[in-house]
Motif scaffolding. Structure first.
Motif, PDB file in Angstrom:
ATOM      1  N   VAL A  67       1.683  19.176  74.573  1.00  0.00           N
ATOM      2  CA  VAL A  67       2.617  19.852  73.680  1.00  0.00           C
ATOM      3  C   VAL A  67       2.206  19.513  72.252  1.00  0.00           C
ATOM      4  CG1 VAL A  67       4.282  17.938  73.858  1.00  0.00           C
ATOM      5  CG2 VAL A  67       5.043  20.162  73.008  1.00  0.00           C
ATOM      6  N   VAL A  68       2.182  20.539  71.403  1.00  0.00           N
ATOM      7  CA  VAL A  68       1.804  20.385  70.006  1.00  0.00           C
ATOM      8  C   VAL A  68       3.016  20.752  69.157  1.00  0.00           C
ATOM      9  CG1 VAL A  68       0.227  21.076  68.157  1.00  0.00           C
ATOM     10  CG2 VAL A  68      -0.579  21.009  70.545  1.00  0.00           C
ATOM     11  N   VAL A  69       3.405  19.853  68.268  1.00  0.00           N
ATOM     12  CA  VAL A  69       4.552  20.068  67.390  1.00  0.00           C
ATOM     13  C   VAL A  69       4.052  20.039  65.943  1.00  0.00           C
ATOM     14  CG1 VAL A  69       6.868  19.311  66.747  1.00  0.00           C
ATOM     15  CG2 VAL A  69       6.024  18.904  69.073  1.00  0.00           C
ATOM     16  N   SER A  70       4.355  21.110  65.206  1.00  0.00           N
ATOM     17  CA  SER A  70       3.903  21.226  63.823  1.00  0.00           C
ATOM     18  C   SER A  70       5.091  21.521  62.921  1.00  0.00           C
ATOM     19  CB  SER A  70       2.877  22.362  63.670  1.00  0.00           C
ATOM     20  OG  SER A  70       1.757  22.153  64.504  1.00  0.00           O
ATOM     21  N   ALA A  71       5.087  20.925  61.745  1.00  0.00           N
ATOM     22  CA  ALA A  71       6.095  21.196  60.723  1.00  0.00           C
ATOM     23  C   ALA A  71       5.384  21.701  59.477  1.00  0.00           C
ATOM     24  CB  ALA A  71       6.897  19.935  60.400  1.00  0.00           C
ATOM     25  N   MET A  72       5.825  22.846  58.986  1.00  0.00           N
ATOM     26  CA  MET A  72       5.282  23.440  57.774  1.00  0.00           C
ATOM     27  C   MET A  72       6.363  23.442  56.701  1.00  0.00           C
ATOM     28  SD  MET A  72       3.637  24.479  60.577  1.00  0.00           S
ATOM     29  CE  MET A  72       4.636  25.820  61.216  1.00  0.00           C
ATOM     30  N   VAL A  73       6.104  22.741  55.613  1.00  0.00           N
ATOM     31  CA  VAL A  73       7.054  22.654  54.505  1.00  0.00           C
ATOM     32  C   VAL A  73       6.540  23.520  53.363  1.00  0.00           C
ATOM     33  CG1 VAL A  73       8.243  21.145  52.879  1.00  0.00           C
ATOM     34  CG2 VAL A  73       7.647  20.295  55.164  1.00  0.00           C
ATOM     35  N   THR A  74       7.386  24.430  52.887  1.00  0.00           N
ATOM     36  CA  THR A  74       7.040  25.297  51.766  1.00  0.00           C
ATOM     37  C   THR A  74       7.986  25.032  50.601  1.00  0.00           C
ATOM     38  OG1 THR A  74       6.205  27.024  53.243  1.00  0.00           O
ATOM     39  CG2 THR A  74       6.751  27.684  50.998  1.00  0.00           C
ATOM     40  N   ASN A  75       7.409  24.855  49.436  1.00  0.00           N
ATOM     41  CA  ASN A  75       8.181  24.671  48.210  1.00  0.00           C
ATOM     42  C   ASN A  75       8.439  26.038  47.588  1.00  0.00           C
ATOM     43  OD1 ASN A  75       9.283  24.021  45.744  1.00  0.00           O
ATOM     44  ND2 ASN A  75       7.586  22.744  45.049  1.00  0.00           N
ATOM     45  N   ARG A  76       9.679  26.520  47.686  1.00  0.00           N
ATOM     46  CA  ARG A  76      10.056  27.805  47.110  1.00  0.00           C
ATOM     47  C   ARG A  76      10.604  27.643  45.691  1.00  0.00           C
ATOM     48  NH1 ARG A  76       7.315  31.246  50.179  1.00  0.00           N
ATOM     49  NH2 ARG A  76       7.955  31.258  52.389  1.00  0.00           N
ATOM     50  N   ASP A  77      10.513  26.440  45.189  1.00  0.00           N
ATOM     51  CA  ASP A  77      11.076  26.145  43.874  1.00  0.00           C
ATOM     52  C   ASP A  77      10.020  26.331  42.778  1.00  0.00           C
ATOM     53  OD1 ASP A  77      13.097  25.135  42.064  1.00  0.00           O
ATOM     54  OD2 ASP A  77      13.909  24.052  43.792  1.00  0.00           O
ATOM     55  N   HIS A  78      10.451  26.151  41.527  1.00  0.00           N
ATOM     56  CA  HIS A  78       9.563  26.300  40.381  1.00  0.00           C
ATOM     57  C   HIS A  78       9.077  24.954  39.854  1.00  0.00           C
ATOM     58  CE1 HIS A  78      13.627  25.670  38.783  1.00  0.00           C
ATOM     59  NE2 HIS A  78      13.028  25.079  37.761  1.00  0.00           N
ATOM     60  N   LYS A  79       9.389  23.880  40.573  1.00  0.00           N
ATOM     61  CA  LYS A  79       9.022  22.541  40.138  1.00  0.00           C
ATOM     62  C   LYS A  79       8.457  21.762  41.324  1.00  0.00           C
ATOM     63  CE  LYS A  79      13.891  21.458  40.854  1.00  0.00           C
ATOM     64  NZ  LYS A  79      15.169  21.166  40.198  1.00  0.00           N
ATOM     65  N   ILE A  80       7.801  20.668  41.029  1.00  0.00           N
ATOM     66  CA  ILE A  80       7.246  19.823  42.094  1.00  0.00           C
ATOM     67  C   ILE A  80       8.380  19.301  42.972  1.00  0.00           C
ATOM     68  CG2 ILE A  80       6.104  17.613  42.547  1.00  0.00           C
ATOM     69  CD1 ILE A  80       4.347  18.147  40.109  1.00  0.00           C
ATOM     70  N   MET A  81       8.155  19.330  44.271  1.00  0.00           N
ATOM     71  CA  MET A  81       9.181  18.947  45.242  1.00  0.00           C
ATOM     72  C   MET A  81       8.754  17.678  45.977  1.00  0.00           C
ATOM     73  SD  MET A  81      10.865  21.359  48.226  1.00  0.00           S
ATOM     74  CE  MET A  81       9.591  21.148  49.491  1.00  0.00           C
ATOM     75  N   LEU A 105       4.310  15.031  47.229  1.00  0.00           N
ATOM     76  CA  LEU A 105       4.685  15.757  46.017  1.00  0.00           C
ATOM     77  C   LEU A 105       4.061  17.143  46.119  1.00  0.00           C
ATOM     78  CD1 LEU A 105       4.044  12.933  43.366  1.00  0.00           C
ATOM     79  CD2 LEU A 105       6.196  13.491  44.525  1.00  0.00           C
ATOM     80  N   LEU A 106       4.876  18.121  46.497  1.00  0.00           N
ATOM     81  CA  LEU A 106       4.377  19.461  46.816  1.00  0.00           C
ATOM     82  C   LEU A 106       4.623  20.391  45.632  1.00  0.00           C
ATOM     83  CD1 LEU A 106       3.087  20.969  49.226  1.00  0.00           C
ATOM     84  CD2 LEU A 106       5.399  21.701  49.867  1.00  0.00           C
ATOM     85  N   GLY A 107       3.552  21.060  45.205  1.00  0.00           N
ATOM     86  CA  GLY A 107       3.646  21.932  44.044  1.00  0.00           C
ATOM     87  C   GLY A 107       4.401  23.220  44.322  1.00  0.00           C
ATOM     88  N   PRO A 108       4.857  23.908  43.277  1.00  0.00           N
ATOM     89  CA  PRO A 108       5.587  25.165  43.441  1.00  0.00           C
ATOM     90  C   PRO A 108       4.764  26.197  44.224  1.00  0.00           C
ATOM     91  CG  PRO A 108       5.753  24.387  41.173  1.00  0.00           C
ATOM     92  CD  PRO A 108       4.746  23.519  41.852  1.00  0.00           C
ATOM     93  N   GLY A 109       5.396  26.815  45.216  1.00  0.00           N
ATOM     94  CA  GLY A 109       4.732  27.837  46.015  1.00  0.00           C
ATOM     95  C   GLY A 109       3.792  27.318  47.080  1.00  0.00           C
TER      96      GLY A 109
END
Length: 288
Positions: free
Chosen positions: A122-136, A271-275
């Motif tokens: 079983v493979v479990v993946s999490a994808m986090v997307t920053n929809r904000d305009h600032k570093i998240m 620290l994830l950048g915008p978009g």
């Protein structure tokens, strides 16, 4: 509880909408490999940790100096996800920012969790997307609890053997926070024999050096080959006397004793950048 079942001719996996949490892994011979969530010890089975891993001092994090209440391991594990994809061998659940989440975590995010089966894995993946305009800033981690002993291995000593054969330095928790003092590794040539006494003082944490894979189980018989990606920290945990052990790869740890409450300054915070989107995953292959 809303459940989604995915399967192939080797294994069947059930996933709950609450927390997008895996509830069971069963091989076609009827054996169960995941902890069953006995409330006497711990109701979790395989929670996803987001947007923090571990505890924050006084259950509070700050973002640019503004305090927010944040319970241990964050809110994703107690949130209802929406089912976005349902196929015979794969499903995807999504958690998006809401008014409730922004009261705890002031960012516009999207968190997709995919489960899929591949042969006896079983493979479990999490994808986090920053929809904000600032570093998240955030932490993220997996917390799957495998049966201890594994099915068909009752009475046999179980261990963890790191794929890279190392001896990563140990850190302990105090009041749920990381003690920065480095302790000698309990691994010898990559091998650790599990004993409940190891967990008398909570989890055992290896912030660096555990590599990206291990084999869990007895020296002979059933085992789990467990590998992970983009997750530099690793921990092991159980409740002494319980029938599980958690194999926990993380990107981010609990706050350090005396450390900053600022979310971006927690150890190993992402620290994830915008978009931008970042992906984290583990694979558990059942053997024997």
């Amino acid at each position: 509880m809303q459940l989604t079942r995915i399967a192939n001719d080797q294994i069947t996996v059930d996933i709950a909408a609450l927390g997008a949490e895996m509830q069971s892994i069963q091989t076609r011979d009827g054996r169960h490999w995941l902890w069953h969530g006995d409330a006497t010890y711990w109701t979790g089975r395989s929670p996803l940790l987001f947007p923090i891993v571990g505890k924050a001092p006084n259950d509070t994090v700050t973002v640019d100096g503004v305090p927010f209440q944040m319970s241990q391991h964050g809110f994703a594990r107690r949130s209802n996800f929406s089912l976005m994809v349902e196929e015979s061998d794969r499903c995807v659940y999504r958690l998006s920012a809401s008014e409730a989440s922004r009261a705890m975590y002031p960012f516009d995010f999207e968190l997709d969790v995919e489960h899929r089966v591949e042969g006896r894995a079983v493979v479990v993946s999490a994808m986090v997307t920053n929809r904000d305009h600032k570093i998240m800033p955030f932490g993220i981690g997996f917390h799957p609890a495998f049966a201890w002993p594994l099915p068909g291995a009752a009475g046999a000593p179980h261990g963890v053997e790191l794929d890279q054969g190392g001896a990563p330095a140990l850190h302990r928790l105090s009041g749920g926070l990381v003690n920065p003092r480095t302790l000698p590794s309990p691994f010898e040539a990559g091998r650790l024999t599990l004993d409940h006494s190891l967990f008398a003082d909570d989890a055992i944490l290896f912030p660096e050096g555990a590599g990206a894979g291990l084999v869990y189980g007895p020296s002979e018989g059933p085992s789990v080959h467990f590998t992970w990606e983009n997750l530099p920290n690793f921990a092991l945990w159980t409740k002494p006397g319980a029938g599980f052990v958690c194999l926990e790869p993380w990107h981010g740890t609990a706050a350090e004793i005396g450390g900053s409450e600022e979310l971006s300054e927690r150890p190993y915070s992402e620290l994830l950048g915008p978009g931008a989107t970042a992906r984290y995953s583990f694979r558990a292959e059942l053997r024997g």
